[in-house]
Each structure stands twice: as C-alpha cells, then as structure tokens.
Design an enzyme around this catalytic site. Structure first.
Site, short mmCIF file in Angstrom:
data_model
loop_
_atom_site.label_atom_id
_atom_site.label_comp_id
_atom_site.label_asym_id
_atom_site.label_seq_id
_atom_site.Cartn_x
_atom_site.Cartn_y
_atom_site.Cartn_z
N TRP A 102 33.18 45.95 71.65
CA TRP A 102 34.25 46.92 71.44
C TRP A 102 35.56 46.23 71.06
O TRP A 102 36.30 46.70 70.20
CB TRP A 102 34.44 47.82 72.65
CG TRP A 102 33.23 48.68 72.92
CD1 TRP A 102 32.48 48.69 74.05
CD2 TRP A 102 32.63 49.62 72.03
NE1 TRP A 102 31.45 49.60 73.92
CE2 TRP A 102 31.52 50.18 72.69
CE3 TRP A 102 32.91 50.05 70.72
CZ2 TRP A 102 30.69 51.14 72.11
CZ3 TRP A 102 32.10 51.01 70.14
CH2 TRP A 102 31.01 51.53 70.83
N ASP A 172 42.00 48.88 76.06
CA ASP A 172 40.95 49.90 76.01
C ASP A 172 40.36 49.97 77.43
O ASP A 172 39.75 49.01 77.89
CB ASP A 172 39.90 49.47 74.98
CG ASP A 172 38.68 50.38 74.94
OD1 ASP A 172 38.58 51.31 75.76
OD2 ASP A 172 37.82 50.15 74.06
N LYS A 196 32.95 58.33 79.46
CA LYS A 196 32.38 57.39 80.42
C LYS A 196 32.67 57.85 81.85
O LYS A 196 31.79 57.90 82.68
CB LYS A 196 32.93 55.98 80.21
CG LYS A 196 32.92 55.50 78.77
CD LYS A 196 31.52 55.22 78.24
CE LYS A 196 31.44 55.19 76.74
NZ LYS A 196 32.05 54.05 76.09
C1 LIG Z 1 32.15 53.66 74.60
C2 LIG Z 1 33.27 52.73 74.32
C3 LIG Z 1 33.97 52.76 73.10
C4 LIG Z 1 33.59 53.67 71.95
O1 LIG Z 1 33.95 54.95 72.23
P1 LIG Z 1 33.79 56.13 71.13
O2 LIG Z 1 34.48 57.24 71.83
O3 LIG Z 1 32.33 56.34 70.93
O4 LIG Z 1 34.49 55.69 69.91
C5 LIG Z 1 35.03 51.90 72.95
N1 LIG Z 1 35.40 51.06 73.92
C6 LIG Z 1 34.75 51.00 75.11
C7 LIG Z 1 35.20 50.04 76.15
C8 LIG Z 1 33.66 51.83 75.33
O5 LIG Z 1 33.02 51.77 76.50
#
Ligand SMILES: *Cc1c(COP(=O)(O)O)cnc(C)c1O
Length: 360
Positions: A102, A172, A196
């Site tokens: 990511w 993030d 999540k």
């Molecule tokens: C799942 C995830 C993403 C991607 O998320 P989307 O909403 O599918 O774009 C990005 N960063 C992390 C840390 C994730 O767990």
C-alpha cells in the site's frame, strides 16, 4: 442463523450489535417511515447522522479543533493521488517510506505529480519489519513525509512514529483505525478506508490539520480537493449515506464499550493469544519480527504450501473463514479487527493446536 468467524482483511466483520440495530432500523428509521438508504442526503435525519458521526469520532479520537474531519469516497487508493495534488505544492517534493504494497502504491502514484523519494524500505526482507529512520534522513524542504501505519498485507505496524521534525507526517491508517488511541497532533493528516475497522466499503475518513488546506494545485479534480470537501462539510455531492450511518453505529458501539483505551486492551489480549501460540508452535510461525507485530493483521505460515492450503480448507470447514494470506505472499493471515470477538481468536488457536497435533 449461524454466523462464521470471519478473518478477512477487508471488507471485514462488523460488530453483531451494529448489524442488529441496522436490521431493526432498516424499514423505518426512527419513525420517519423510510430506511437510511432511501432518504435525501439533505434531509434533517441524515444531517443528524453525519453530524453525530463526526462528533463521536472527534470525541473518541480526541481530535483537536484545528483538524477537519472529512467523509470521502474513492477508497484509500484515491487518496494516493489526492495527497500529492493537495499537499505537494511547496517544494514539489515528498518523502515516502516503503513498508509494503500500500505504501508502494501511494509512492508510485505520487511520482506522477512531483519529485518523490523513497527514504527507506523493508522490501529486502519481504516487508517483515519497519525500517528505522532518523530525522536527518528526511529532506527538511519536503512537503510531507508519508507512511502506511499498519501494513495490512504483511502484518507490521509502527509502534513508534518516525521523527520528521517540522515536516507534516501523513499516514494511511486504514487497517488500524480506531484500534487504539492515536495522538492526532503528531500528524498533518491521517486517513483510512472504512472497510477494515469502521464501516462497510465506500467511505474514506480523512482527518487533516487546517493549515495544510487551501494549497491544492489548480488541476486538482474538485472531488479530490480537500479544501472544497471541507467547505461543504463533506456534502459537496451525495456522500455514501448508508455507510456513514453504519460508521455512526460503530462509533456508538466503541463509545459504549469504553472508547479506544478499552479497544486497545481487547485487541492486545486477542493478539497475544495468537502470537503466544505461534511462538510456541512447532508447525506454525509468524512471519514478522516480534517488535513490529501488528495487533490487527497476523500473517503466519507452515513450511509447506500443501499444509497451508489444507489448513485454510479445514479451517473453513470449521467455520473459521478467510484465513488465506494475501495473493502476493501466500500462507495464512488472520485479521483480528475490533469486531472480532475474543472467542473467535480462542476458537482459531484451538483449531490450530488440533491441526498441529494431527499434522506434525
Ligand atoms: C485496504 C487498504 C488500502 C486500499 O483501500 P481501498 O479502499 O481498496 O482503496 C490502502 N491502504 C491500506 C493500509 C489498506 O489496508
């Protein structure tokens, strides 16, 4: 009805209580004769929902006044572009730390918009650790430093944040959102996809220090301009209304349980059960260095691909589902987010012990 224990990395389990409330309110939300899915995003009812969601989040995360809370769409992945477009406009430079897929995707996307540097990476050991950095490693002119706080795929987390001096830190936090207390003042911005730990898919929550807003480049798409979203209280266009409603219910659930310090205790207890067993097992082992282990995502393996596949299959038959590791790394991964009850992890460890006895 019989529900499984779902160890999916996302979309993932929601608290059963929240699902029950949503089900009870499905046809007639608080006597208004319609469901939240059907109502106008400009209605008084929805206005209450979105305002309560924001104020609950501010209360639970202790978000200071000088930070804006935005409800956005496009997934965490859309922010990979929005972040450079909004913030990489001083020196036109940004520093990224590559701790997994990511972070790497965010880094690659940012390269389209300016001069982007990978300051550190843990790619050399399949992202099984968090690389150490010092303040001197970062360019003091850089517009921001970017990290992925919890690495969903590889199961590492920052237990200690990098020292970036006066440079804003952007993180993030998709897969550790609301899992434990977080000092928001350490960041210029944190953001995460809701699917999540916060709500169903379709919603991104961003928390941004006000002084960083208003510097987006001219060409920034309106829907990615954080300043415009802030000026419109996240209602520039139709927001993901139902997802925001579930988010509000999840926040109420967290508040009623006692807030983020209680969430942290619960999550530590669950993670310890699993890590202690992995450390004592002769068949399974965790893949992350102990000091950087995530509370949320726990990858593990046996030494045999065949046994890994057998484990995932038999676990599913025992109603422990979605334990297969990410397609890029194989093995297994148990995502044990807030909504996973302690009994779910106990059942998993019990099952692993039985599997070990049968297969060693
Ligand atoms: C799942 C995830 C993403 C991607 O998320 P989307 O909403 O599918 O774009 C990005 N960063 C992390 C840390 C994730 O767990």
């Amino acid at each position: 009805m019989s529900r499984v224990y779902n160890f999916s990395a996302g979309p993932s389990m929601l608290p059963e209580e929240v699902l029950r409330t949503a089900a009870a309110e499905m046809l007639d939300y608080h006597g208004c004769g319609q469901s939240v899915m059907e109502m106008s995003h400009r209605s008084r009812e929805f206005d209450d929902i979105v305002k309560s969601a924001e104020s609950l989040l501010r209360e639970i995360m202790n978000i200071p006044e000088n930070y804006k809370v935005l409800f956005l769409q496009g997934g965490a992945s859309a922010q990979f572009s929005a972040i450079p477009l909004n913030f990489m406009n001083g020196s036109g430079k940004a520093d990224y730390i590559i701790t997994g897929q990511w972070a790497k995707k965010a880094y690659q996307e940012a390269q389209k918009y300016g001069s982007v540097r990978a300051v550190a990476s843990s790619a050399d050991k399949t992202f099984s650790y968090i690389p150490k950095t010092k303040k001197e490693d970062f360019d003091p002119e850089t517009d921001y430093v970017y990290i992925c706080m919890n690495n969903t795929i590889y199961g590492t987390v920052y237990h200690e944040l990098p020292d970036t001096g006066d440079v804003p830190l952007i993180a993030d936090i998709s897969s550790c959102f609301l899992s434990e207390p977080l000092d928001v003042t350490r960041f210029g911005m944190v953001y995460g996809g809701a699917q999540k730990n916060v709500a169903p898919a379709g919603l991104v929550i961003a928390i941004i220090r006000e002084d960083l807003l208003g510097k987006a480049r001219e060409s920034t798409p309106t829907m990615m301009n954080y300043q415009i979203m802030a000026e419109n209280d996240s209602l520039y266009n139709t927001p993901p209304c139902y997802t925001i409603y579930i988010c509000k219910l999840v926040l109420e659930w967290i508040k009623n349980l006692g807030g983020l310090s209680v969430m942290k205790e619960r999550n530590e207890k669950k993670a310890k059960l699993l890590y202690d067993y992995l450390d004592s097992s002769k068949l399974f082992r965790g893949t992350v260095v102990p000091e950087d282990r995530s509370l949320m995502n726990v990858p593990f393996v046996t030494d045999s691909d065949e046994l890994n596949a057998k484990f995932v299959k038999e676990a599913k038959e025992a109603r422990l589902v979605n334990l297969k590791g990410h397609r890029s790394v194989g093995g297994m991964r148990a995502s044990i987010y807030n909504a996973m009850p302690c009994e779910g992890v106990e059942k998993l460890v019990e099952f692993m012990k039985k599997f070990e006895a049968e297969n060693l």
